[in-house]
Design a protein around this motif. Structure first.
Motif, PDB file in Angstrom:
ATOM      1  N   ALA A   2      -3.527   6.522  -3.413  1.00  0.00           N
ATOM      2  CA  ALA A   2      -4.023   6.824  -4.745  1.00  0.00           C
ATOM      3  C   ALA A   2      -3.110   6.193  -5.791  1.00  0.00           C
ATOM      4  O   ALA A   2      -1.887   6.229  -5.665  1.00  0.00           O
ATOM      5  CB  ALA A   2      -4.100   8.332  -4.947  1.00  0.00           C
ATOM      6  N   THR A   3      -3.715   5.619  -6.817  1.00  0.00           N
ATOM      7  CA  THR A   3      -2.956   4.993  -7.888  1.00  0.00           C
ATOM      8  C   THR A   3      -2.901   5.910  -9.092  1.00  0.00           C
ATOM      9  O   THR A   3      -3.958   6.299  -9.602  1.00  0.00           O
ATOM     10  CB  THR A   3      -3.602   3.657  -8.309  1.00  0.00           C
ATOM     11  OG1 THR A   3      -3.686   2.805  -7.172  1.00  0.00           O
ATOM     12  CG2 THR A   3      -2.793   2.992  -9.399  1.00  0.00           C
ATOM     13  N   PRO A 147       2.403   3.235 -15.457  1.00  0.00           N
ATOM     14  CA  PRO A 147       2.760   3.472 -14.052  1.00  0.00           C
ATOM     15  C   PRO A 147       2.971   2.157 -13.314  1.00  0.00           C
ATOM     16  O   PRO A 147       2.213   1.203 -13.508  1.00  0.00           O
ATOM     17  CB  PRO A 147       1.540   4.229 -13.503  1.00  0.00           C
ATOM     18  CG  PRO A 147       0.928   4.889 -14.695  1.00  0.00           C
ATOM     19  CD  PRO A 147       1.155   3.936 -15.832  1.00  0.00           C
ATOM     20  N   GLU A 149       2.402   1.189 -10.313  1.00  0.00           N
ATOM     21  CA  GLU A 149       1.268   0.757  -9.496  1.00  0.00           C
ATOM     22  C   GLU A 149       0.225   0.035 -10.354  1.00  0.00           C
ATOM     23  O   GLU A 149      -0.328  -0.999  -9.941  1.00  0.00           O
ATOM     24  CB  GLU A 149       0.616   1.955  -8.793  1.00  0.00           C
ATOM     25  CG  GLU A 149       1.520   2.671  -7.814  1.00  0.00           C
ATOM     26  CD  GLU A 149       2.392   3.739  -8.473  1.00  0.00           C
ATOM     27  OE1 GLU A 149       3.086   4.470  -7.743  1.00  0.00           O
ATOM     28  OE2 GLU A 149       2.390   3.832  -9.716  1.00  0.00           O
ATOM     29  N   SER A 150      -0.028   0.567 -11.534  1.00  0.00           N
ATOM     30  CA  SER A 150      -0.999  -0.066 -12.434  1.00  0.00           C
ATOM     31  C   SER A 150      -0.459  -1.382 -12.972  1.00  0.00           C
ATOM     32  O   SER A 150      -1.193  -2.373 -13.069  1.00  0.00           O
ATOM     33  CB  SER A 150      -1.324   0.879 -13.596  1.00  0.00           C
ATOM     34  OG  SER A 150      -1.915   2.078 -13.137  1.00  0.00           O
ATOM     35  N   GLN A 153      -0.806  -4.114 -10.228  1.00  0.00           N
ATOM     36  CA  GLN A 153      -2.168  -4.623 -10.061  1.00  0.00           C
ATOM     37  C   GLN A 153      -2.580  -5.502 -11.241  1.00  0.00           C
ATOM     38  O   GLN A 153      -3.227  -6.540 -11.064  1.00  0.00           O
ATOM     39  CB  GLN A 153      -3.134  -3.457  -9.900  1.00  0.00           C
ATOM     40  CG  GLN A 153      -2.945  -2.710  -8.590  1.00  0.00           C
ATOM     41  CD  GLN A 153      -3.819  -1.479  -8.501  1.00  0.00           C
ATOM     42  OE1 GLN A 153      -5.006  -1.565  -8.223  1.00  0.00           O
ATOM     43  NE2 GLN A 153      -3.236  -0.316  -8.752  1.00  0.00           N
ATOM     44  N   GLN A 190      -6.298  -5.043  -4.147  1.00  0.00           N
ATOM     45  CA  GLN A 190      -6.198  -3.667  -3.673  1.00  0.00           C
ATOM     46  C   GLN A 190      -5.598  -3.592  -2.275  1.00  0.00           C
ATOM     47  O   GLN A 190      -4.874  -2.644  -1.939  1.00  0.00           O
ATOM     48  CB  GLN A 190      -7.590  -3.021  -3.671  1.00  0.00           C
ATOM     49  CG  GLN A 190      -8.126  -2.684  -5.052  1.00  0.00           C
ATOM     50  CD  GLN A 190      -7.329  -1.586  -5.714  1.00  0.00           C
ATOM     51  OE1 GLN A 190      -7.160  -0.496  -5.173  1.00  0.00           O
ATOM     52  NE2 GLN A 190      -6.809  -1.869  -6.896  1.00  0.00           N
ATOM     53  N   TYR A 193      -1.437  -4.939  -2.701  1.00  0.00           N
ATOM     54  CA  TYR A 193      -0.426  -4.410  -3.615  1.00  0.00           C
ATOM     55  C   TYR A 193       0.427  -3.282  -3.025  1.00  0.00           C
ATOM     56  O   TYR A 193       1.620  -3.183  -3.351  1.00  0.00           O
ATOM     57  CB  TYR A 193      -1.064  -3.994  -4.954  1.00  0.00           C
ATOM     58  CG  TYR A 193      -1.462  -2.553  -5.077  1.00  0.00           C
ATOM     59  CD1 TYR A 193      -0.555  -1.587  -5.515  1.00  0.00           C
ATOM     60  CD2 TYR A 193      -2.753  -2.131  -4.765  1.00  0.00           C
ATOM     61  CE1 TYR A 193      -0.923  -0.256  -5.627  1.00  0.00           C
ATOM     62  CE2 TYR A 193      -3.131  -0.812  -4.876  1.00  0.00           C
ATOM     63  CZ  TYR A 193      -2.212   0.118  -5.308  1.00  0.00           C
ATOM     64  OH  TYR A 193      -2.568   1.433  -5.417  1.00  0.00           O
ATOM     65  N   PRO A 194      -0.103  -2.420  -2.129  1.00  0.00           N
ATOM     66  CA  PRO A 194       0.782  -1.395  -1.557  1.00  0.00           C
ATOM     67  C   PRO A 194       1.949  -1.989  -0.771  1.00  0.00           C
ATOM     68  O   PRO A 194       3.066  -1.461  -0.814  1.00  0.00           O
ATOM     69  CB  PRO A 194      -0.154  -0.590  -0.646  1.00  0.00           C
ATOM     70  CG  PRO A 194      -1.517  -0.795  -1.221  1.00  0.00           C
ATOM     71  CD  PRO A 194      -1.513  -2.208  -1.688  1.00  0.00           C
ATOM     72  N   LEU A 197       4.511  -3.245  -3.217  1.00  0.00           N
ATOM     73  CA  LEU A 197       5.191  -2.094  -3.812  1.00  0.00           C
ATOM     74  C   LEU A 197       6.302  -1.579  -2.902  1.00  0.00           C
ATOM     75  O   LEU A 197       7.333  -1.087  -3.376  1.00  0.00           O
ATOM     76  CB  LEU A 197       4.161  -0.987  -4.063  1.00  0.00           C
ATOM     77  CG  LEU A 197       4.501   0.138  -5.024  1.00  0.00           C
ATOM     78  CD1 LEU A 197       4.687  -0.380  -6.443  1.00  0.00           C
ATOM     79  CD2 LEU A 197       3.401   1.200  -5.004  1.00  0.00           C
TER      80      LEU A 197
END
Length: 228
Positions: A2-3, A147, A149-150, A153, A190, A193-194, A197
């Motif tokens: 979850a982002t 954030p 994560e945002s 992306q 999508q 990116y994890p 990170l």
């Protein structure tokens, strides 16, 4: 995964930070794509494959990881400068390094004017070389409490958008074809990116064999629309 969703103000700031209308000169650069379109990338499918490969294995992953380090160390001047120097050494060619410096310097100057803060001024004075774009992007995202994560992306999507814009001009492609590729790249972003990170400092390496060669051969082209 979850982002975390940015707040309304952070979301609007993120849209501005990643906007192609930001006066950074990104439209001047193709990052070797101008050479590649004269060799192998001559269709929409080939461009989509190249972008997917770069997002999955290429240098943009390291750029994005350094953006996150700029975010995390935005108040630690010493570590920020260390990563800025690291990225200078990582750049494969003079053209790619000059692009990153020029866009980073422009963004840091813009941030200083948009959101005056003593830290920005102190950081500019401490730099012994221009600030790289990825680090400056992370600095802006942290300042506006976006954030990570945002921010990650959006950073990747901004890069993809600029590459597609160059491809639309160079191949050439229609605008609708370019937008189809951009939409398809959302799923790739999508997916990757994890892992970006989660990259540790000793995992900052990439496999982008064609990028450095394309960048070096760009200056030998008979005619050029872009600076890299």
């Amino acid at each position: 995964m979850a982002t975390p969703m940015p707040t309304n103000s952070a979301l609007l700031a993120l849209l501005q930070l990643a906007s192609p209308s930001l006066p950074l000169g990104a439209y001047c650069y193709s990052e070797g794509l101008e050479y590649l379109t004269q060799q192998d990338i001559q269709t929409a499918e080939a461009l989509e494959q190249w972008l997917t490969q770069e997002l999955t294995y290429g240098a943009i992953r390291i750029e994005a990881a350094l953006m996150l380090r700029g975010y995390r160390h935005h108040q630690d001047r010493e570590q920020f400068l260390v990563w800025n120097t690291w990225l200078t050494a990582h750049k494969e060619t003079q053209e790619l390094r000059a692009q990153s410096w020029q866009m980073g310097k422009s963004l840091l100057n813009l941030l200083t004017n948009l959101a005056p803060h003593p830290h920005f001024i102190d950081l500019q004075a401490a730099l012994n070389e221009p600030c790289h774009y990825a680090l400056a992007f992370g600095l802006g995202a942290a300042h506006w409490q976006i954030p990570p994560e945002s921010a990650l992306q959006a950073f990747l999507q901004s890069w993809v958008s600029n590459q597609i814009t160059a491809g639309v001009k160079l191949i050439p492609l229609g605008q609708t074809a370019g937008q189809r590729i951009l939409l398809a790249m959302n799923a790739v972003i999508q997916a990757v990116y994890p892992s970006i990170l989660a990259l540790a400092d000793d995992q900052l390496y990439s496999c982008s064999l064609g990028l450095g060669l394309a960048s070096m051969k760009h200056e030998q082209q008979y005619s050029r629309l872009f600076r890299s």
